[in-house]
Design an enzyme around this catalytic site. Structure first.
Site: not given
Ligand code: PEP
Ligand code: MG
Length: 893
Positions: A23, A93, A102, A104, A337, A453, A559, A770, A772, A774-775, A838, A858
């Protein structure tokens, strides 16, 4: 000399956002541009931080600097702070570097006291206005600075109106307000055991402190947490000479956007209230009039405002949210703003501004927040169907939602915690309701306008909102609302369409989103700039089609286990798992083969010409079997039953034995992924055969395919060598039955730290990697995701043990290092080895940036996140051009 804590508006500029807050920086910038801004000065965020660091003590020299700035201000406008004849009044202000609507507190009319109010009355010849301003000041000051309950004051006004037999505040006379002021002061004295502060210097000091303190009030903390704003930024304080919108019917106050913040349409869009002051509009207590009305009422002012709004938009090259006040026919700009907007508006405005020659494509791409795009990819109300609209309000924030009606923010939070979807319905919302809004699917208010608000906050969060549903009569005590003769009670289900402003009873049909022309155009630009490929994680033909529609350049993860879970397949899958002999197993597999083949055929066909990475079975087999505890209970029940079915009991006991034998202590680290393929090669062989059969079938139909067979959970190169051999042998077998060849590759997931650390060995056997993540995140942290998120991760985040949830935002320092190592080692033996990601991180903007920097080829994410990933990848390329160049050189596509 100490630090400079105070900057006059004429000393600052827009670059000083961090120091002066958004501001303050904008007020300075507008002052410099010669716009009609009431003069004033800004106390820096550094002063706020120093105040908190010293345990709530105003930093040395600050008040002296404030005094000097005040003196200059007095000279500039020819009024004097505390002077009974000719008083200077100021607003105080808050203003942090990031706008926190909203959150402050604001104080207006500071400098009024028993004497200056008389001066103001004489000076303006309008005692009613003077006393009204004074009572507003006492009320606001008592609330914000002294912490007194607003209700105490509202009650006085209500009583006065009743006694006078009038309905609205403006119907009260000067003498009424004098009486109200008398009572207000009594309340204050009773509550704080001291009279209301009369000394303007003291008022100012207390107000500055209160703004500093408000940086740490509950709702500001919650807001910062939601929006990931650092707690250490501090807020600036803006002290500005007052102008008055409540000086009669040639005065007023309003808020306007230079474009429609909900749809992005190019039109002046906003609201104002005649004869009103400051927060009346934003607070949503009186429903204001649309800005177009100003054209009729004060045409000269409207024209000037229109011109200024164009000027501001050109200057800032973005849609502006402007607060203005008209004092006796003279226009003042109080604030500008960059306006908050819905995703739809963000995209439209960015694209239109490129067409208008206002900004470049690069600017447009960098300006839209990929996270916001989610809103555009949500399902919408199908308005081609006849809808029973219960009540209509203002379409304040688009989107569709269905949920149970709830009238209180705490209860909304409580119900949401129990897993219910709720819609918060209130007369209006205040910053105290923020947690309820967070917990709700949508917000509906019976009062307030498009800049109330509720509307501002909901738009910021991407939630549907309908404001100003005036026909909705809400009874908070009875927890119900009424529209005509229809009564809706708490817990009943309603649906809202925030884009149309419709509230409907019960659930309504929804349809899939489509990309607007502007959105497609923007993503087309994104594709020109990004170097990262974008694929989708899809395991059904429907998802595959959606992915293509959203611009995916292939499937990065299909999968196959989901294909085993269809209800008609589970019995065959169980038959396969429970088989006692190889013969029995082969029999079950031969039933599964055509099913899998059909799946692959459909998916490969949808993705014709694009690569499809098919991952062989990953989860432990017992996931397809009945739950152990359920079985135990059932066998027990059968054993106890007086006339039990012996055959059934035997069957169940057999099953129990098998399930027990497959039970694992840590299934996530047990017999799954490629280990399963090694222990039961016939299962993987069936899947591979199904893939090749489908590919040949398509080839014979003239449809090109590019299957990429992916082996999960590899930790040692030998695992991959073994399975690769199986794939190649299976191909040789299938090929025998067909003419010609098909192109396929065999790669692996890198989701075990050891795989990343030995990626050079693994790369010799892999055509692609690739990641993974997550694991890889689970195994790097040693967290099981389900346990972590259920038990301790939230605590870790709340207490900043971890900066982010590593399952959402890729942990660059740990998991990321493994990814980098994997890429580097892999490419050291295989030039240009194709690498992708992935895990869920493939659809998250910061992780996508990391993938760009690490020169992956990718990212692959869920179909609905593909547009977001395209944009995030373009942003990464625009921000890190160097990496882009490097990528071009080193990667062979
Ligand atoms: C991962 O582990 O990142 C993955 C893509 O496989 P999933 O989530 O199926 O274990
Ligand atoms: Mg996995």
């Amino acid at each position: 000399m100490g630090k400079k804590y105070v900057y006059r508006f004429s000393e600052g500029n827009r670059e000083m956002r961090e120091l002066l807050g958004g501001k303050g920086a904008n007020l300075a910038e507008m002052t410099r541009a010669g716009l009609p801004v009431p003069p004033g000065f800004t106390i820096t965020t550094e002063a706020c931080n120093a105040y908190h660091e010293m345990g709530k003590v105003l930093p040395e020299g600050l008040m002296e600097e404030v005094d000097t700035a005040l003196t200059l201000l007095e000279k500039e406008i020819g009024k004097e702070f505390g002077n009974a004849e000719n008083p200077l009044l100021v607003s105080v202000r808050s203003g942090a570097a990031f706008s926190m609507p909203g959150m402050m507190d604001t104080i207006l009319n500071l400098g009024l006291n028993d004497e200056t109010v008389e001066g103001l009355a004489k000076l303006t010849g309008n005692p009613r206005f003077a006393y009204d301003s004074y009572r507003r000041f006492i009320q606001m000051f008592s609330d914000v600075v002294l912490g007194l309950d607003e209700y105490l004051f509202e009650e006085v006004i209500r009583n006065r109106k009743e006694a006078k037999g009038v309905k609205h505040d403006p119907d009260l006379k000067a003498s009424d307000w004098q009486e109200v002021i008398y009572q207000f002061k009594e309340i204050v004295e009773k509550e704080i055991k001291k009279p209301f502060p009369q000394d303007p210097a003291e008022q100012l000091r207390l107000a500055i402190q209160a703004v500093f303190d408000s940086w740490n009030n509950q709702r500001a903390i919650v807001y910062r947490k939601i929006h990931k704003i650092s707690d250490s930024l501090g807020t600036a304080v803006n002290i500005q000479s007052m102008v008055f919108g409540n000086m009669g019917n040639d005065s007023g106050t309003g808020v306007a956007f230079t474009r429609n913040p909900s749809t992005g349409e190019k039109e002046l869009y906003g609201e104002f209230l005649i004869n009103a002051q400051g927060e009346d509009v934003v607070a949503g207590i009186r429903t204001p009039q649309p800005i177009s009305k100003l054209k009729e009422l004060l045409p000269g002012v409207y024209r000037q405002f229109e011109e200024i709004s164009h000027q501001l938009e050109r200057h800032y090259q973005d849609m502006q949210d402007i607060e203005f006040t008209v004092e006796r026919g003279k226009l003042f700009i109080l604030q500008t703003r960059n306006g908050k907007r819905t995703a739809q508006a963000a995209v439209k405005i960015a694209v239109h501004m490129v067409h208008e020659g206002l900004i470049t494509k690069e600017n447009a791409l960098l300006r839209v927040d990929p996270d916001q795009l989610n809103q555009l990819l949500h399902r919408r109300v199908d308005d081609r169907q006849a809808l029973q609209v219960l009540v209509k309000g203002l379409p304040a924030s688009p989107g569709a939602a269905t949920g149970k009606v709830v009238f209180d923010a705490d209860e909304a939070e409580e119900m949401a915690k129990q897993g219910m979807k709720v819609i918060l319905v209130r007369p209006e919302t205040t910053p105290e309701d923020i947690h309820g809004i967070v917990a709700s699917q949508a917000v509906v208010t019976s009062r307030g306008g498009m800049t109330s608000h509720a509307a501002v906050v909901a738009r910021g969060m991407g939630k549907p909102c309908i404001a100003g549903c005036e026909e909705m009569k809400i009874d908070l005590n009875k927890k119900e609302f009424q529209v005509g003769s229809i009564v809706v009670k708490q817990g009943e289900i309603i649906s809202v369409d925030g884009g149309a402003g419709n509230v409907m009873l019960g659930e309504v049909p929804l349809i899939d989103p489509v990309l607007s022309d502007e959105f497609s155009e923007l993503l087309g630009w994104a594709d020109q700039y990004r170097t990262l490929g974008v694929r989708a994680n899809a395991d059904t033909p429907v998802d595959a089609r959606k992915s293509r529609e959203f611009g995916a350049e292939g499937i990065g993860l299909c999968r196959t286990e989901h294909m085993f879970l269809a209800p008609d397949r589970v019995p065959v899958v169980q038959e396969m798992i429970l088989a006692e002999t190889m013969e029995e197993r082969q029999k079950a597999l031969s039933k599964l083969l055509p099913m899998q083949q059909g799946d692959f055929y459909e998916i490969l066909k949808e993705m014709a010409g694009l690569p499809v990475t098919i991952r062989l079975l990953d989860p432990p087999l017992h996931e397809f079997l009945p739950n152990l505890e359920d079985l135990l209970l059932e066998v027990d029940r059968l054993r106890r039953a007086p006339e039990t079915d012996k055959i059934l009991l035997r069957e169940k006991e057999d099953l129990l034995r098998k399930v027990k034998s497959m039970h694992e202590m840590n299934p996530m680290l047990g017999l799954r992924g490629c280990r399963l393929g090694i222990m039961h090669p016939e299962i993987y062989a069936m899947q591979v055969e199904a893939i090749f059969n489908a590919a040949f079938q398509l080839k014979e139909e003239g449809i090109p395919t590019e299957p990429e067979i992916m082996l999960p959970l590899v930790g040692h190169v030998n695992e991959l060598s073994l399975l690769r051999k199986m794939v190649d042998e299976t191909y040789a077998r299938v090929k025998e039955k067909h003419v010609g060849e098909i192109r396929y590759t065999v790669g692996t997931m890198i989701e075990i730290p050891r795989a990343a650390l030995t990626a050079d060995q693994i790369a010799r056997e892999a055509d692609f990697f690739s990641f993974g993540t997550n694991d890889l995140t689970q195994t790097t942290f040693g967290f099981s995701r389900d346990d972590a998120e259920g038990k301790f991760l939230q605590y870790y985040l709340d207490h900043k043990v971890l900066p982010e949830n590593p399952f959402i935002v890729l942990d660059r320092e740990g998991v990321g290092k493994l990814v980098e190592t994997g890429v580097k080692l892999g490419r050291s033996v295989k030039d240009g080895l194709k690498t992708g990601i992935c895990g869920e991180h493939g659809g998250e903007k910061s992780s996508i940036e990391f993938c760009h920097l690490t020169q992956l080829n990718y990212v692959s994410c869920s179909p609905y996140r593909v547009p977001l990933a395209r944009l995030a990848a373009a942003q990464a390329a625009l921000r890190h051009g160097a990496a882009k160049e490097a990528l071009k050189e080193s990667v062979v596509h």
